[in-house]
Write an enzyme that holds these catalytic residues in place. Structure first.
Site, PDB file in Angstrom:
ATOM      1  N   HIS A 214     -42.944  28.245 103.389  1.00  0.00           N
ATOM      2  CA  HIS A 214     -43.556  29.138 104.368  1.00  0.00           C
ATOM      3  C   HIS A 214     -44.934  28.669 104.800  1.00  0.00           C
ATOM      4  O   HIS A 214     -45.369  28.960 105.903  1.00  0.00           O
ATOM      5  CB  HIS A 214     -43.543  30.580 103.852  1.00  0.00           C
ATOM      6  CG  HIS A 214     -42.167  31.142 103.957  1.00  0.00           C
ATOM      7  ND1 HIS A 214     -41.259  31.033 102.925  1.00  0.00           N
ATOM      8  CD2 HIS A 214     -41.509  31.706 104.987  1.00  0.00           C
ATOM      9  CE1 HIS A 214     -40.119  31.557 103.323  1.00  0.00           C
ATOM     10  NE2 HIS A 214     -40.239  31.979 104.565  1.00  0.00           N
ATOM     11  N   GLU A 457     -28.059  33.799 105.661  1.00  0.00           N
ATOM     12  CA  GLU A 457     -28.878  32.747 105.042  1.00  0.00           C
ATOM     13  C   GLU A 457     -28.464  32.462 103.603  1.00  0.00           C
ATOM     14  O   GLU A 457     -29.150  31.746 102.886  1.00  0.00           O
ATOM     15  CB  GLU A 457     -30.370  33.073 105.142  1.00  0.00           C
ATOM     16  CG  GLU A 457     -30.765  34.461 104.733  1.00  0.00           C
ATOM     17  CD  GLU A 457     -32.250  34.738 104.989  1.00  0.00           C
ATOM     18  OE1 GLU A 457     -33.015  33.827 105.297  1.00  0.00           O
ATOM     19  OE2 GLU A 457     -32.633  35.915 104.857  1.00  0.00           O
ATOM     20  N   ASP A 481     -33.164  29.023 104.533  1.00  0.00           N
ATOM     21  CA  ASP A 481     -32.612  29.450 103.254  1.00  0.00           C
ATOM     22  C   ASP A 481     -31.165  29.010 103.103  1.00  0.00           C
ATOM     23  O   ASP A 481     -30.727  28.697 101.990  1.00  0.00           O
ATOM     24  CB  ASP A 481     -32.727  30.975 103.104  1.00  0.00           C
ATOM     25  CG  ASP A 481     -34.119  31.367 102.638  1.00  0.00           C
ATOM     26  OD1 ASP A 481     -34.619  30.715 101.703  1.00  0.00           O
ATOM     27  OD2 ASP A 481     -34.708  32.294 103.209  1.00  0.00           O
ATOM     28  N   CYS A 528     -32.531  31.181 113.736  1.00  0.00           N
ATOM     29  CA  CYS A 528     -33.982  31.400 113.723  1.00  0.00           C
ATOM     30  C   CYS A 528     -34.684  30.560 112.653  1.00  0.00           C
ATOM     31  O   CYS A 528     -35.888  30.676 112.462  1.00  0.00           O
ATOM     32  CB  CYS A 528     -34.327  32.873 113.559  1.00  0.00           C
ATOM     33  SG  CYS A 528     -33.774  33.546 111.987  1.00  0.00           S
TER      34      CYS A 528
HETATM   35  C1  PEP Z   1     -34.691  31.168 107.248  1.00  0.00           C
HETATM   36  O1  PEP Z   1     -34.464  31.299 106.052  1.00  0.00           O
HETATM   37  O2  PEP Z   1     -34.187  30.260 107.956  1.00  0.00           O
HETATM   38  C2  PEP Z   1     -35.590  32.100 107.942  1.00  0.00           C
HETATM   39  C3  PEP Z   1     -35.737  32.074 109.243  1.00  0.00           C
HETATM   40  O3  PEP Z   1     -36.316  32.955 107.183  1.00  0.00           O
HETATM   41  P1  PEP Z   1     -37.570  32.495 106.310  1.00  0.00           P
HETATM   42  O4  PEP Z   1     -37.899  31.080 106.708  1.00  0.00           O
HETATM   43  O5  PEP Z   1     -38.692  33.421 106.612  1.00  0.00           O
HETATM   44  O6  PEP Z   1     -37.057  32.608 104.924  1.00  0.00           O
HETATM   45 MG    MG Z   2     -35.015  33.123 105.010  1.00  0.00          MG
END
Ligand code: PEP
Ligand code: MG
Length: 592
Positions: A214, A457, A481, A528
């Site tokens: 993140h 995910e 994920d 996403c």
């Molecule tokens: C993902 O897991 O691809 C996602 C968009 O959520 P995050 O990156 O916040 O876990």
């Molecule tokens: Mg995620």
């Protein structure tokens, strides 16, 4: 001597500047430039704080002296002597004065900068006793910083007086305050990154971190060059060294020669020209050569990011990571009103375009607070994160749901639920959404209609889509994920980053299957995760049938360019072939 360090490319572009080493624990210290007229006052601020700490130690020494010799703790007496000696150390105070006077750093920044310089000298000492005095140095610095808090200073100021667009020539000549600064830290947490948004730094390098950690994701959203996983960078780079960050290649060049500097300066300008060219596509609709409309949405972390989403030409927000409202709050979570105001700001900021708000996804590499980092559990990525955390605390979850429902009265809101895997979790979630509506009805508070979607995910979710398609209006594939859990690779761990492969056939199959099944049922499917903003993946995703991509605003125009050049009629059969391949990544590279 010039040398380079290889890490992971996380945020594109070139940054050239001087290194500022910051201990990860001291990132909350304010970093800003002062005016030349404030130098004396700022030096006094450190001196007064230091004097206050010295006085406190003297007081302690007096009370110890009043104890009988039997009760006198010998170790404490010796420790206080060491602390006094360090506080009065000339190198420390001269150094602090130098950073304030010559570089115009604020007092706290100057103190922590000099701490890093001296701490390194301690690290290099042969004598173990002296080496261990580093901890004392850190303690007294902490005390002085605390004493300075009494003499308040402004928070991190917006961008310093340096000009990020200085020419290389200027940079070489100008050796004083007006040069970009590059932050070097062992690690940065996602919430540190948010502070970064208002800071003076033009780029950053960390020793640890994976490509889709993140921290890396927020770096990308800031659109400043960054390299993570650069292993020993915080040890190899010294305070004030000249550094080049090549965010595209994941390389850091330390102490570059004038020729290297000139080369990177050239590359930096090329990058800026390329961005300028992409801006021409801002108002062009994202339609493929064969007439397929493609939706390009933005991922945001804070309501204020809606502005950059609109500026980049996003047609909505595909992922608002609401957890950033919850992080770094020392356990005091935002209440319904505060959340409602934040969601409403995002909705209004998007001026009628849809906003997909994801319910809180903390845990794993996004602890609520650094002090609450989940080291107690062996594998936090498999633990109580995201929807599991929300369902474990229904009152907290209902608060968020009510706030989102209320914001939906002000524009188009979609609700997105992370990390679902069991049918029972889906039913519980749906029941709580209904309950939140009932609570608002009972209170007579207005709320709006929402579409509810699930993130796909976890591989198990991608393999049991029937139940998801039964309950949800739309799906959003969280590839970050999905890759982590399919390949058993910790997305935040740089030591296995080379195995984190978005193009692994298993990942591609899960993604393609989700897109296909969603489309077959007439339910919108979006991606996403970081894959959506990766230009090398665009044609493949289009070939799989994807028509909705959500990414950092900074990536939207580059993806649009790929869309405009694509012909989905040809890409469909090609994607089929790629997925049959044992090593699809080789094919993609050849084709690209
Ligand atoms: C993902 O897991 O691809 C996602 C968009 O959520 P995050 O990156 O916040 O876990
Ligand atoms: Mg995620």
């Amino acid at each position: 001597m010039t040398f380079s360090i290889h890490g992971l490319a996380v945020a594109r572009g070139i940054a050239i500047g001087r290194a500022v080493l910051v201990a990860s624990t001291r990132l909350d210290v304010a970093h800003y430039f002062i005016e030349a007229s404030q130098v004396a006052a700022e030096i006094n601020r450190v001196r007064d704080a230091r004097d206050a700490v010295v006085a406190e130690i003297h007081r302690l020494q007096t009370s110890i002296a009043q104890m009988g010799p039997k009760d006198t703790p010998q170790e404490l007496t010796a420790l206080l002597d060491v602390h006094l000696m360090l506080l009065q150390d000339e190198e420390l105070s001269n150094g602090v004065r130098h950073w304030i006077k010559d570089r115009l750093y604020n007092a706290e920044w100057a103190l922590t900068t000099q701490l890093e310089v001296v701490a390194r000298q301690f690290d290099e000492m042969e004598d173990e006793y002296l080496r261990e005095r580093k901890a004392d140095l850190e303690q007294i610095t902490e005390k002085v910083l605390r004493a300075m808090r009494g003499v308040s200073s402004p928070l991190v100021q917006p961008l310093g007086r340096h000009d990020r667009k200085k020419s290389q020539q200027d940079l070489l000549l100008d050796d004083t305050v007006d040069v970009p600064l590059i932050l070097i830290a062992h690690d940065l947490s996602p919430s540190d990154m948010l502070q970064f948004k208002q800071s003076v730094f033009a780029g950053f390098i960390t020793d640890v971190g994976g490509k889709t950690s993140h921290t890396a994701i927020v770096a990308r959203s800031l659109d400043i060059p960054a390299v993570v996983g650069a292993r020993l960078s915080s040890h190899l780079i010294r305070q004030d060294d000249w550094v080049v960050i090549d965010g595209d290649a994941g390389v850091v060049v330390v102490d570059p020669s004038p020729i290297i500097l000139a080369e990177y300066g050239f590359k930096q300008r090329q990058g800026e020209l390329q961005r300028g060219r992409l801006m021409r596509l801002l108002h062009t609709p994202a339609v493929t050569m064969d007439g397929q409309k493609v939706e390009l949405l933005a991922n945001i972390e804070m309501p204020e990011d809606a502005e950059s989403a609109l500026k980049a030409g996003a047609v909505g927000v595909g992922l608002f990571r609401s957890e950033f409202l919850f992080m770094g709050r020392h356990g005091k979570l935002p209440n319904e009103e505060e959340q409602f105001q934040a969601y409403k700001r995002a909705v209004e900021g998007m001026q009628g375009l849809p906003v997909t708000i994801r319910t809180v996804d903390v845990g794993a590499d996004k602890p609520l607070d650094e002090t609450l980092r989940d080291d107690a559990h062996l594998n936090p990525a498999l633990g109580l994160r995201a929807i599991r955390w929300s369902l474990a605390d229904p009152a907290m979850f209902l608060t968020q749901l009510r706030a989102i429902l209320r914001a939906a009265a002000f524009g188009q809101v979609h609700l997105l639920i992370p990390m679902l895997v069991h049918a029972s979790e889906i039913r519980q979630t749906m029941a709580l959404i209904d309950h939140a509506r009932v609570q608002l009805d009972n209170r007579g508070v207005a709320y709006g209609p929402i579409k509810v979607g699930a993130m796909i995910e976890i591989p198990a979710a991608a393999l049991t889509l029937k139940v998801f398609l039964k309950y949800f209006d739309f799906l959003s594939i969280g590839t970050n994920d999905l890759i982590q859990y399919t390949l058993a690779i910790d997305r935040a761990d740089e030591s296995v980053a080379h195995l984190y492969d978005p193009m692994h056939p298993a990942v591609l199959r899960l993604v393609a299957n989700t897109i296909e099944q969603g489309r077959a049922q007439g339910k919108p499917v979006s991606v996403c995760g970081e894959m959506a903003g990766d230009t090398s993946m665009t044609r493949l995703l289009l070939g799989m049938g994807l028509r909705s991509f959500s990414m950092h605003p900074a990536q939207i125009l580059a993806i649009k360019q790929e869309v405009l050049r694509a012909d989905t009629e040809k890409l469909g059969p090609w994607a089929e072939q790629v997925m049959q391949d044992d090593e699809p990544s080789k094919r993609i590279i050849k084709k690209a």
